[in-house]
Motif scaffolding. Structure first.
Motif, PDB file in Angstrom:
ATOM      1  N   VAL A  68     -96.216 -59.388  -0.584  1.00  0.00           N
ATOM      2  CA  VAL A  68     -97.591 -58.958   0.062  1.00  0.00           C
ATOM      3  C   VAL A  68     -97.053 -57.884   1.176  1.00  0.00           C
ATOM      4  O   VAL A  68     -95.950 -58.015   1.965  1.00  0.00           O
ATOM      5  CB  VAL A  68     -98.014 -60.149   0.640  1.00  0.00           C
ATOM      6  N   VAL A  69     -97.916 -57.078   1.175  1.00  0.00           N
ATOM      7  CA  VAL A  69     -97.627 -55.810   2.321  1.00  0.00           C
ATOM      8  C   VAL A  69     -98.909 -56.206   3.367  1.00  0.00           C
ATOM      9  O   VAL A  69     -99.741 -56.471   3.259  1.00  0.00           O
ATOM     10  CB  VAL A  69     -97.814 -54.375   1.708  1.00  0.00           C
ATOM     11  N   PHE A  70     -98.361 -55.936   4.524  1.00  0.00           N
ATOM     12  CA  PHE A  70     -99.286 -56.303   5.793  1.00  0.00           C
ATOM     13  C   PHE A  70     -99.779 -55.243   6.585  1.00  0.00           C
ATOM     14  O   PHE A  70     -98.926 -54.091   6.509  1.00  0.00           O
ATOM     15  CB  PHE A  70     -98.529 -57.363   6.784  1.00  0.00           C
ATOM     16  N   GLY A  71    -100.866 -55.275   7.196  1.00  0.00           N
ATOM     17  CA  GLY A  71    -101.447 -54.195   8.227  1.00  0.00           C
ATOM     18  C   GLY A  71    -100.782 -54.274   9.313  1.00  0.00           C
ATOM     19  O   GLY A  71     -99.708 -55.019   9.380  1.00  0.00           O
ATOM     20  N   LYS A  72    -101.433 -53.237  10.440  1.00  0.00           N
ATOM     21  CA  LYS A  72    -100.665 -53.191  11.437  1.00  0.00           C
ATOM     22  C   LYS A  72    -100.207 -54.236  12.438  1.00  0.00           C
ATOM     23  O   LYS A  72     -99.539 -54.503  13.184  1.00  0.00           O
ATOM     24  CB  LYS A  72    -101.158 -51.893  12.208  1.00  0.00           C
ATOM     25  N   ASP A  73    -101.275 -55.221  12.379  1.00  0.00           N
ATOM     26  CA  ASP A  73    -100.967 -56.471  13.233  1.00  0.00           C
ATOM     27  C   ASP A  73     -99.931 -57.591  12.667  1.00  0.00           C
ATOM     28  O   ASP A  73     -99.393 -58.340  13.163  1.00  0.00           O
ATOM     29  CB  ASP A  73    -102.109 -57.361  13.094  1.00  0.00           C
ATOM     30  N   LYS A  75     -99.891 -59.411  10.267  1.00  0.00           N
ATOM     31  CA  LYS A  75    -100.409 -60.873   9.535  1.00  0.00           C
ATOM     32  C   LYS A  75    -101.321 -60.847   8.733  1.00  0.00           C
ATOM     33  O   LYS A  75    -101.570 -61.503   7.677  1.00  0.00           O
ATOM     34  CB  LYS A  75    -100.976 -61.673  10.704  1.00  0.00           C
ATOM     35  N   THR A  76    -102.199 -59.469   8.323  1.00  0.00           N
ATOM     36  CA  THR A  76    -103.300 -59.401   7.626  1.00  0.00           C
ATOM     37  C   THR A  76    -102.699 -58.706   6.313  1.00  0.00           C
ATOM     38  O   THR A  76    -102.396 -57.605   6.147  1.00  0.00           O
ATOM     39  CB  THR A  76    -104.424 -58.548   8.110  1.00  0.00           C
ATOM     40  N   PRO A  77    -102.815 -59.406   4.973  1.00  0.00           N
ATOM     41  CA  PRO A  77    -102.424 -58.795   3.973  1.00  0.00           C
ATOM     42  C   PRO A  77    -103.399 -57.480   3.308  1.00  0.00           C
ATOM     43  O   PRO A  77    -104.528 -57.536   3.428  1.00  0.00           O
ATOM     44  CB  PRO A  77    -102.883 -59.811   2.787  1.00  0.00           C
ATOM     45  N   ILE A  78    -102.503 -56.629   3.153  1.00  0.00           N
ATOM     46  CA  ILE A  78    -103.448 -55.179   2.628  1.00  0.00           C
ATOM     47  C   ILE A  78    -103.180 -54.879   1.420  1.00  0.00           C
ATOM     48  O   ILE A  78    -103.924 -54.056   0.665  1.00  0.00           O
ATOM     49  CB  ILE A  78    -103.238 -54.152   3.587  1.00  0.00           C
ATOM     50  N   CYS A 112     -89.412 -50.521 -16.222  1.00  0.00           N
ATOM     51  CA  CYS A 112     -90.364 -51.245 -15.352  1.00  0.00           C
ATOM     52  C   CYS A 112     -90.273 -50.127 -14.222  1.00  0.00           C
ATOM     53  O   CYS A 112     -89.521 -49.466 -13.950  1.00  0.00           O
ATOM     54  CB  CYS A 112     -89.805 -52.790 -15.139  1.00  0.00           C
ATOM     55  N   TYR A 113     -91.251 -50.773 -13.352  1.00  0.00           N
ATOM     56  CA  TYR A 113     -91.473 -49.858 -12.080  1.00  0.00           C
ATOM     57  C   TYR A 113     -92.286 -50.797 -10.938  1.00  0.00           C
ATOM     58  O   TYR A 113     -92.906 -51.935 -11.407  1.00  0.00           O
ATOM     59  CB  TYR A 113     -92.214 -48.580 -12.228  1.00  0.00           C
ATOM     60  N   THR A 114     -92.389 -50.511  -9.908  1.00  0.00           N
ATOM     61  CA  THR A 114     -92.935 -51.173  -8.914  1.00  0.00           C
ATOM     62  C   THR A 114     -94.455 -50.664  -8.667  1.00  0.00           C
ATOM     63  O   THR A 114     -94.718 -49.368  -8.433  1.00  0.00           O
ATOM     64  CB  THR A 114     -92.467 -51.067  -7.399  1.00  0.00           C
ATOM     65  N   MET A 115     -95.247 -51.602  -8.716  1.00  0.00           N
ATOM     66  CA  MET A 115     -96.787 -51.035  -8.635  1.00  0.00           C
ATOM     67  C   MET A 115     -97.356 -51.599  -7.303  1.00  0.00           C
ATOM     68  O   MET A 115     -96.859 -52.683  -7.045  1.00  0.00           O
ATOM     69  CB  MET A 115     -97.632 -51.641  -9.749  1.00  0.00           C
ATOM     70  N   ALA A 116     -98.122 -50.890  -6.655  1.00  0.00           N
ATOM     71  CA  ALA A 116     -98.983 -51.456  -5.362  1.00  0.00           C
ATOM     72  C   ALA A 116    -100.369 -51.386  -5.813  1.00  0.00           C
ATOM     73  O   ALA A 116    -100.931 -50.447  -6.193  1.00  0.00           O
ATOM     74  CB  ALA A 116     -98.425 -50.385  -4.253  1.00  0.00           C
ATOM     75  N   GLN A 117    -101.247 -52.376  -5.367  1.00  0.00           N
ATOM     76  CA  GLN A 117    -102.571 -52.793  -5.504  1.00  0.00           C
ATOM     77  C   GLN A 117    -102.866 -53.114  -4.173  1.00  0.00           C
ATOM     78  O   GLN A 117    -102.684 -54.100  -3.641  1.00  0.00           O
ATOM     79  CB  GLN A 117    -102.571 -53.895  -6.536  1.00  0.00           C
ATOM     80  N   PRO A 118    -103.837 -52.354  -3.686  1.00  0.00           N
ATOM     81  CA  PRO A 118    -104.651 -52.609  -2.281  1.00  0.00           C
ATOM     82  C   PRO A 118    -105.492 -53.766  -2.440  1.00  0.00           C
ATOM     83  O   PRO A 118    -106.001 -54.096  -3.493  1.00  0.00           O
ATOM     84  CB  PRO A 118    -105.432 -51.422  -2.088  1.00  0.00           C
ATOM     85  N   LEU A 119    -105.607 -54.596  -1.493  1.00  0.00           N
ATOM     86  CA  LEU A 119    -106.496 -55.672  -1.506  1.00  0.00           C
ATOM     87  C   LEU A 119    -107.786 -55.378  -0.710  1.00  0.00           C
ATOM     88  O   LEU A 119    -107.839 -54.176   0.071  1.00  0.00           O
ATOM     89  CB  LEU A 119    -105.662 -56.800  -0.685  1.00  0.00           C
ATOM     90  N   ASN A 120    -108.853 -56.045  -1.081  1.00  0.00           N
ATOM     91  CA  ASN A 120    -109.995 -55.867  -0.514  1.00  0.00           C
ATOM     92  C   ASN A 120    -110.062 -55.750   1.302  1.00  0.00           C
ATOM     93  O   ASN A 120    -109.284 -56.848   1.607  1.00  0.00           O
ATOM     94  CB  ASN A 120    -110.890 -57.181  -0.745  1.00  0.00           C
ATOM     95  N   GLY A 121    -110.486 -54.929   1.624  1.00  0.00           N
ATOM     96  CA  GLY A 121    -110.615 -54.873   3.175  1.00  0.00           C
ATOM     97  C   GLY A 121    -109.292 -54.040   3.837  1.00  0.00           C
ATOM     98  O   GLY A 121    -109.067 -54.145   4.888  1.00  0.00           O
ATOM     99  N   TRP A 122    -108.455 -53.539   2.744  1.00  0.00           N
ATOM    100  CA  TRP A 122    -107.272 -52.881   3.526  1.00  0.00           C
ATOM    101  C   TRP A 122    -107.451 -51.906   4.362  1.00  0.00           C
ATOM    102  O   TRP A 122    -106.720 -51.483   5.256  1.00  0.00           O
ATOM    103  CB  TRP A 122    -106.409 -52.313   2.245  1.00  0.00           C
ATOM    104  N   GLU A 123    -108.775 -50.972   4.331  1.00  0.00           N
ATOM    105  CA  GLU A 123    -108.966 -49.892   5.074  1.00  0.00           C
ATOM    106  C   GLU A 123    -109.048 -50.226   6.584  1.00  0.00           C
ATOM    107  O   GLU A 123    -108.673 -49.701   7.341  1.00  0.00           O
ATOM    108  CB  GLU A 123    -110.108 -49.247   4.602  1.00  0.00           C
ATOM    109  N   GLU A 124    -109.715 -51.619   6.739  1.00  0.00           N
ATOM    110  CA  GLU A 124    -109.897 -51.890   8.250  1.00  0.00           C
ATOM    111  C   GLU A 124    -108.510 -52.535   8.777  1.00  0.00           C
ATOM    112  O   GLU A 124    -108.482 -52.253  10.185  1.00  0.00           O
ATOM    113  CB  GLU A 124    -110.902 -52.883   8.071  1.00  0.00           C
ATOM    114  N   ALA A 125    -107.686 -52.720   8.203  1.00  0.00           N
ATOM    115  CA  ALA A 125    -106.570 -53.525   8.439  1.00  0.00           C
ATOM    116  C   ALA A 125    -105.263 -52.438   8.759  1.00  0.00           C
ATOM    117  O   ALA A 125    -104.177 -52.855   9.540  1.00  0.00           O
ATOM    118  CB  ALA A 125    -106.027 -54.588   7.547  1.00  0.00           C
ATOM    119  N   ILE A 126    -105.383 -51.263   8.355  1.00  0.00           N
ATOM    120  CA  ILE A 126    -104.197 -50.161   8.521  1.00  0.00           C
ATOM    121  C   ILE A 126    -104.291 -49.543   9.774  1.00  0.00           C
ATOM    122  O   ILE A 126    -105.151 -49.313  10.475  1.00  0.00           O
ATOM    123  CB  ILE A 126    -104.204 -49.273   7.478  1.00  0.00           C
TER     124      ILE A 126
END
Length: 126
Positions: A68-73, A75-78, A112-126
């Motif tokens: 899980v990748v987190f936003g600037k706080d 704590k919020t998963p993005i 294989c490779y690493t894939m990143a998938q944004p979560l709902n609401g990610w725009e507000e948390a970055i």
């Protein structure tokens, strides 16, 4: 291969890979006290079919190592990252053969490779 984190409300969460070749899915569990965990293996938090904005859906034979990748706080998963292998050019074989890792799935081009998938609401948390 679980990813465990503490949210802003003090709840511990875990996202984990569902299983072997037959289960390229992920599940979510949480606990408020560190002893009793809640979750449901019938509810998938990620699957092997990934919708894409400008391309056809991506069909994955493996989707593992959730992170899980987190936003600037902090704590919020993005976003969610996974190690993935695409289903094509894999084929099903009636019984294990050399190159199928002891399974009924043969992937002659094993990558294989690493894939990143944004979560709902990610725009507000970055």
């Amino acid at each position: 291969d679980p990813m465990i984190w503490l949210d802003k409300n003090g709840i511990v969460h875990a996202v984990l890979h569902g299983g072997g070749w037959e289960s390229p899915f992920g599940y979510h569990y949480y606990t408020e006290d560190g002893y009793t965990w809640y979750g449901n293996n019938n509810i998938k938090v990620y699957e092997n079919i990934v919708e894409q904005v400008h391309e056809k859906p991506l069909n994955l034979s493996r989707r593992e190592r959730p992170h899980v990748v987190f936003g600037k706080d902090g704590k919020t998963p993005i976003a969610l990252t996974n190690g993935v292998t695409e289903a094509w050019p894999c084929t099903l074989v009636p019984e294990p053969v050399p190159g199928s890792n002891g399974t009924g799935i043969l992937c002659p081009k094993d990558y294989c490779y690493t894939m990143a998938q944004p979560l709902n609401g990610w725009e507000e948390a970055i």
